[in-house]
Scaffold this active site. Structure first.
Site, PDB file in Angstrom:
ATOM      1  N   LYS A  58       0.829  -1.208   0.000  1.00  0.00           N
ATOM      2  CA  LYS A  58       0.000   0.000   0.000  1.00  0.00           C
ATOM      3  C   LYS A  58       0.859   1.252   0.000  1.00  0.00           C
ATOM      4  CE  LYS A  58      -2.423  -2.546  -0.589  1.00  0.00           C
ATOM      5  NZ  LYS A  58      -2.406  -4.025  -0.550  1.00  0.00           N
ATOM      6  N   ALA A 189      -2.809 -12.735 -13.174  1.00  0.00           N
ATOM      7  CA  ALA A 189      -3.567 -11.488 -13.019  1.00  0.00           C
ATOM      8  C   ALA A 189      -4.458 -11.606 -11.794  1.00  0.00           C
ATOM      9  CB  ALA A 189      -4.390 -11.211 -14.278  1.00  0.00           C
ATOM     10  N   VAL A 191      -4.585 -10.881  -7.353  1.00  0.00           N
ATOM     11  CA  VAL A 191      -4.517  -9.674  -6.531  1.00  0.00           C
ATOM     12  C   VAL A 191      -3.101  -9.089  -6.534  1.00  0.00           C
ATOM     13  CG1 VAL A 191      -5.021  -8.773  -4.254  1.00  0.00           C
ATOM     14  CG2 VAL A 191      -6.307 -10.703  -5.110  1.00  0.00           C
ATOM     15  N   GLU A 211      -2.082 -14.142 -17.901  1.00  0.00           N
ATOM     16  CA  GLU A 211      -3.028 -14.866 -17.043  1.00  0.00           C
ATOM     17  C   GLU A 211      -3.518 -16.113 -17.781  1.00  0.00           C
ATOM     18  OE1 GLU A 211      -4.463 -14.869 -13.873  1.00  0.00           O
ATOM     19  OE2 GLU A 211      -5.443 -16.619 -14.728  1.00  0.00           O
ATOM     20  N   GLY A 282      -0.227 -17.261  -6.760  1.00  0.00           N
ATOM     21  CA  GLY A 282      -0.899 -17.760  -5.566  1.00  0.00           C
ATOM     22  C   GLY A 282       0.087 -18.061  -4.445  1.00  0.00           C
ATOM     23  N   ARG A 283      -0.470 -18.446  -3.297  1.00  0.00           N
ATOM     24  CA  ARG A 283       0.338 -18.732  -2.119  1.00  0.00           C
ATOM     25  C   ARG A 283      -0.056 -20.081  -1.554  1.00  0.00           C
ATOM     26  NH1 ARG A 283       3.121 -14.477  -0.267  1.00  0.00           N
ATOM     27  NH2 ARG A 283       3.164 -15.209   1.881  1.00  0.00           N
ATOM     28  N   ASP A 323      -3.800 -17.916   7.165  1.00  0.00           N
ATOM     29  CA  ASP A 323      -3.474 -18.426   5.832  1.00  0.00           C
ATOM     30  C   ASP A 323      -3.129 -19.910   5.816  1.00  0.00           C
ATOM     31  OD1 ASP A 323      -3.751 -15.915   4.782  1.00  0.00           O
ATOM     32  OD2 ASP A 323      -1.733 -15.763   3.949  1.00  0.00           O
ATOM     33  N   ALA A 331      -5.686 -11.025   5.350  1.00  0.00           N
ATOM     34  CA  ALA A 331      -5.228 -10.694   6.704  1.00  0.00           C
ATOM     35  C   ALA A 331      -6.408 -10.550   7.665  1.00  0.00           C
ATOM     36  CB  ALA A 331      -4.416  -9.401   6.671  1.00  0.00           C
ATOM     37  N   HIS A 455     -24.265  14.436   1.457  1.00  0.00           N
ATOM     38  CA  HIS A 455     -24.016  14.927   0.103  1.00  0.00           C
ATOM     39  C   HIS A 455     -23.034  16.091   0.178  1.00  0.00           C
ATOM     40  CE1 HIS A 455     -24.721  16.148  -4.015  1.00  0.00           C
ATOM     41  NE2 HIS A 455     -24.846  17.396  -3.565  1.00  0.00           N
TER      42      HIS A 455
HETATM   43  P1  NAD Z   1      -4.194 -15.303  -6.894  1.00  0.00           P
HETATM   44  O1  NAD Z   1      -4.661 -16.663  -6.595  1.00  0.00           O
HETATM   45  O2  NAD Z   1      -5.021 -14.118  -6.530  1.00  0.00           O
HETATM   46  O3  NAD Z   1      -3.886 -15.176  -8.482  1.00  0.00           O
HETATM   47  C1  NAD Z   1      -2.977 -16.035  -9.173  1.00  0.00           C
HETATM   48  C2  NAD Z   1      -3.317 -16.061 -10.648  1.00  0.00           C
HETATM   49  O4  NAD Z   1      -2.253 -16.705 -11.350  1.00  0.00           O
HETATM   50  C3  NAD Z   1      -4.584 -16.837 -10.978  1.00  0.00           C
HETATM   51  O5  NAD Z   1      -5.481 -16.000 -11.664  1.00  0.00           O
HETATM   52  C4  NAD Z   1      -4.081 -18.014 -11.841  1.00  0.00           C
HETATM   53  O6  NAD Z   1      -4.981 -18.386 -12.855  1.00  0.00           O
HETATM   54  C5  NAD Z   1      -2.786 -17.433 -12.443  1.00  0.00           C
HETATM   55  N1  NAD Z   1      -1.800 -18.459 -12.880  1.00  0.00           N
HETATM   56  C6  NAD Z   1      -1.389 -19.542 -12.192  1.00  0.00           C
HETATM   57  N2  NAD Z   1      -0.443 -20.239 -12.918  1.00  0.00           N
HETATM   58  C7  NAD Z   1      -0.257 -19.547 -14.083  1.00  0.00           C
HETATM   59  C8  NAD Z   1       0.592 -19.737 -15.256  1.00  0.00           C
HETATM   60  N3  NAD Z   1       1.456 -20.774 -15.353  1.00  0.00           N
HETATM   61  N4  NAD Z   1       0.519 -18.832 -16.264  1.00  0.00           N
HETATM   62  C9  NAD Z   1      -0.335 -17.770 -16.156  1.00  0.00           C
HETATM   63  N5  NAD Z   1      -1.151 -17.551 -15.096  1.00  0.00           N
HETATM   64  C10 NAD Z   1      -1.115 -18.424 -14.056  1.00  0.00           C
HETATM   65  O7  NAD Z   1      -2.730 -15.216  -6.224  1.00  0.00           O
HETATM   66  P2  NAD Z   1      -1.794 -13.977  -5.845  1.00  0.00           P
HETATM   67  O8  NAD Z   1      -2.147 -12.767  -6.625  1.00  0.00           O
HETATM   68  O9  NAD Z   1      -0.409 -14.527  -5.935  1.00  0.00           O
HETATM   69  O10 NAD Z   1      -2.162 -13.712  -4.326  1.00  0.00           O
HETATM   70  C11 NAD Z   1      -1.922 -14.731  -3.349  1.00  0.00           C
HETATM   71  C12 NAD Z   1      -2.863 -14.624  -2.184  1.00  0.00           C
HETATM   72  O11 NAD Z   1      -2.601 -13.447  -1.422  1.00  0.00           O
HETATM   73  C13 NAD Z   1      -4.314 -14.591  -2.604  1.00  0.00           C
HETATM   74  O12 NAD Z   1      -5.019 -15.528  -1.841  1.00  0.00           O
HETATM   75  C14 NAD Z   1      -4.744 -13.199  -2.282  1.00  0.00           C
HETATM   76  O13 NAD Z   1      -6.098 -13.149  -1.864  1.00  0.00           O
HETATM   77  C15 NAD Z   1      -3.800 -12.745  -1.175  1.00  0.00           C
HETATM   78  N6  NAD Z   1      -3.570 -11.299  -1.290  1.00  0.00           N
HETATM   79  C16 NAD Z   1      -4.593 -10.459  -1.007  1.00  0.00           C
HETATM   80  C17 NAD Z   1      -4.430  -9.092  -1.165  1.00  0.00           C
HETATM   81  C18 NAD Z   1      -5.583  -8.178  -0.887  1.00  0.00           C
HETATM   82  O14 NAD Z   1      -6.500  -8.596  -0.194  1.00  0.00           O
HETATM   83  N7  NAD Z   1      -5.608  -6.955  -1.419  1.00  0.00           N
HETATM   84  C19 NAD Z   1      -3.227  -8.583  -1.645  1.00  0.00           C
HETATM   85  C20 NAD Z   1      -2.214  -9.478  -1.941  1.00  0.00           C
HETATM   86  C21 NAD Z   1      -2.397 -10.832  -1.759  1.00  0.00           C
END
Ligand code: NAD
Length: 478
Positions: A58, A189, A191, A211, A282-283, A323, A331, A455
Site C-alpha cells: 500500500k 492477473a 490480486v 493470465e 498464488g500462495r 493463511d 489478513a 451529500h
Molecule cells: P491469486 O490466486 O489471486 O492469483 C494467481 C493467478 O495466477 C490466478 O489468476 C491463476 O490463474 C494465475 N496463474 C497460475 N499459474 C499460471 C501460469 N502458469 N501462467 C499464467 N497464469 C497463471 O494469487 P496472488 O495474486 O499470488 O495472491 C496470493 C494470495 O494473497 C491470494 O489468496 C490473495 O487473496 C492474497 N492477497 C490479497 C491481497 C488483498 O486482499 N488486497 C493482496 C495481496 C495478496
C-alpha cells in the site's frame, strides 16, 4: 524443562498476533513465536502482511499513485509542473520506514499486553510441546495448555521460473526493485499481480500481465471485472488472458539480466523478453517443518492444516488460524479467526462469519465486494434483484476527477435482504463496509435506500444503487 504457558501461538502475523493479544487481554499467560527477520536482519513481528504484504504494497501503491496523478490528473485541475521525477530509493525507503514502524508496533503491543515473544522457528511436538530454534542456534521448549498455529503462507514458486531475487522475483522482490524496470512481465492477473503490476506501470514500466484463465478476475462479479479490465487496459497495462506460461530463460548478468518468457494462448506459442519477471500465481500454507511426527494434526491435499469451523484441529488443545488453514488468504480473515479462537479458549462465544468477509483489490480504480456475485446467485438458483449506480453521476467523484466505476447492490427478490455488494471505483475499499454492515445486520436494500447519506460523498453511489434495486434511483433513468 519446558516453560509452561496457557497459550503458545506459533506465528506473529495478523492471525497470530490478534490471537496472542486477545488471549492476554483475557488474562492468559501467552507466548508468541516468530522466525521472520526484517530487512535489517533483526526479528520483525507482524508476518507477511506487515513486512512484505499489505502494508508495504500500500505504501508503494500510494507513492506511485501520486506520481501517476501528476502526469494524468493534475493537468485537468490546472496544475502544471516541470520534470516530475521518481526517486525509487527514496520511495522504497519511505516504505521501509512504514514497515519498521508497524512491525515495531507489534513488539510494543506485546510488551503492553505481557505477551512473551520468542524469535526463532517453532516445531510442534506431541502433547503441545513446542520447540523453538532461536536465531543464535539455541533451542527453547515451551508447553501450552493450548497451542494456536498461525504459520501463514509462502509464495508459490513455478518449477520453470525459480526466484533468483534479481530477474525473477515474488511479491517480496517486487517491493524492492532499485530502479523502474523498463519491461516487467507478471505471471498471474490475481490480486498481487494487479497491485504490484500497477505500481511499476504507474512509475513508467511497460507491464505485461500473463493470465492462464480466459476470464479476467473470475472471483469477482463479472460486470465489475469487465469494467476494471477496461480501466486497467486504458492505463496501458497489457493484460493477456488465456496465456499459460510454461517456460522462462534468464540471460545476461546482474542489472543486465533479461528473461524470455514463453506462453501459449489461442494463437499458439508466444514469447516476450523482459527485464524483470514477477511470479504471482498464488500462495501456499507455510506448513513445512512445522509438525514433528506424532502430533496427530493433519494436513489436507494442499498442505493446509485441517480444522473444523471453529479452527480446531481435532487434537486436544491444538488450533490453527489464518493463511495456513482453509478459507481466503486475507489478513482480516486471520484477524477474526485469531480473536475467535482466543475467546473460545476462554469459554466465550467466538465465531467468524465467512459470508461477510470483504474483499479488496487496491488498484486504481479499486475493486471491492462482499457477499455473493450475480453469477453465484444464478448458480445457487436464488431469485434476486440488482441495482447499480455509476460514479460518473456522483458529484463528488466527478469533482475529484475519478468518475470510473459503479456500485451494484444485490438483494433477494422476495425478502429484499442484501446478498452482495460489488464496487469498482475510487475509495471503494472503505465504502464496501457499508455492505458488510448491512449484511451483518441482515438489512435490506430498502434499509440502505432509506438511510440518509451525506451529500456530496462517494457513498451516495451506494444509496442510489440501493434505490435502483427498486427502480427508484433519483439520479438516473431506471
Ligand atoms: P491469486 O490466486 O489471486 O492469483 C494467481 C493467478 O495466477 C490466478 O489468476 C491463476 O490463474 C494465475 N496463474 C497460475 N499459474 C499460471 C501460469 N502458469 N501462467 C499464467 N497464469 C497463471 O494469487 P496472488 O495474486 O499470488 O495472491 C496470493 C494470495 O494473497 C491470494 O489468496 C490473495 O487473496 C492474497 N492477497 C490479497 C491481497 C488483498 O486482499 N488486497 C493482496 C495481496 C495478496
Amino acid at each position: 524443562m519446558s516453560e509452561q504457558f496457557d497459550i503458545v501461538v506459533i506465528g506473529a502475523g495478523p492471525a497470530g498476533y490478534h490471537a496472542a493479544i486477545r488471549a492476554a487481554q483475557l488474562g492468559m499467560k501467552v507466548a508468541c513465536i516468530d522466525a521472520a527477520l526484517g530487512k535489517d536482519g533483526k526479528p520483525a513481528l507482524g508476518g507477511t502482511c506487515l513486512r512484505v504484504g499489505c502494508i508495504p504494497s500500500k505504501a508503494l501503491l500510494d507513492s506511485s499513485r501520486q506520481f501517476w496523478n501528476m502526469g494524468h490528473l493534475f493537468g485537468d485541475h490546472g496544475i502544471s509542473f516541470k520534470d516530475a521525477k521518481i526517486d525509487v530509493g527514496a520511495m522504497v525507503g519511505r516504505k521501509d520506514r512504514i514497515v519498521k514502524q508497524f512491525t515495531g508496533g507489534i513488539a510494543t503491543l506485546f510488551k503492553a499486553n505481557k505477551v512473551t515473544p520468542y524469535y526463532g522457528f517453532a516445531t510442534l511436538h506431541p502433547e503441545r510441546l513446542v520447540k523453538v530454534k532461536q536465531h543464535d542456534g539455541s533451542e527453547v521448549e515451551l508447553t501450552g495448555t493450548n497451542v494456536i498455529i498461525a504459520a501463514g503462507s509462502d509464495s508459490i514458486e513455478l518449477p520453470f521460473a525459480k526466484f533468483d531475487g534479481e530477474a525473477i522475483v515474488d511479491n517480496v522482490g517486487a517491493l524492492d526493485f532499485t530502479e523502474v524496470p523498463k519491461r516487467l512481465a507478471v505471471i498471474g492477473a490475481g490480486v498481487i499481480g494487479l497491485e504490484l503490476g500497477s505500481v511499476w506501470k504507474r512509475l513508467g514500466a511497460e507491464v505485461t500481465i500473463l493470465e492462464a484463465l480466459p476470464d479476467f478476475l473470475a472471483v469477482a462479479d463479472a460486470e465489475v471485472a469487465k469494467a476494471a479490465l477496461k480501466e486497467f487496459r486504458k492505463q496501458g497495462l497489457d493484460i493477456r488472458l488465456g496465456a499459460k506460461v510454461s517456460k522462462s530463460v534468464v540471460t545476461g548478468k546482474g542489472k543486465k539480466k533479461e528473461v524470455v518468457v514463453s506462453y501459449a494462448d489461442k494463437d499458439g506459442e508466444q514469447s516476450i523478453t523482459v527485464d524483470r519477471l514477477l511470479v504471482a500465481v498464488g500462495r501456499k500454507a507455510a506448513s513445512k517443518g512445522l509438525l514433528a511426527d506424532g502430533t496427530g494434526v493433519k494436513l489436507d491435499d494442499r498442505g493446509r492444516i485441517e480444522v473444523d469451523e471453529h479452527c480446531h484441529t481435532g487434537v486436544d488443545g491444538v488450533w490453527a488460524v489464518g493463511d495456513c488453514v482453509r478459507g481466503p488468504m486475507l489478513a482480516h480473515k486471520g484477524f477474526e479467526e485469531g480473536i475467535a479462537v482466543a475467546e473460545l479458549i476462554a469459554g466465550l462465544p467466538g465465531h467468524v462469519n465467512f459470508d461477510t468477509i470483504p474483499w479488496v483489490i487496491y488498484t486504481e480504480p479499486e475493486i471491492a465486494w462482499v457477499g455473493r456475485t450475480e453469477q453465484q446467485l444464478k448458480e445457487d438458483g436464488v431469485p434476486y434483484r440488482a441495482g447499480s449506480f455509476p460514479f460518473a453521476a456522483i458529484g463528488r467523484a466527478v469533482a475529484m476527477g475519478e468518475p470510473a466505476g459503479f456500485v451494484k447492490v444485490l438483494a433477494h427478490a422476495e425478502t429484499d435482504r442484501v446478498l452482495g455488494m460489488h464496487l469498482v471505483g475510487v475509495g471503494v475499499s472503505e465504502l464496501v463496509h457499508e455492505g458488510v454492515l448491512t449484511m451483518e445486520f441482515k438489512g435490506s436494500a430498502d434499509d440502505l435506500a432509506r438511510i440518509c447519506h451525506a451529500h456530496p460523498t462517494l457513498s451516495e453511489a451506494i444509496h442510489d444503487a440501493a434505490m435502483a434495486v427498486d427502480k427508484r434511483a433519483i439520479h438516473k433513468a431506471n
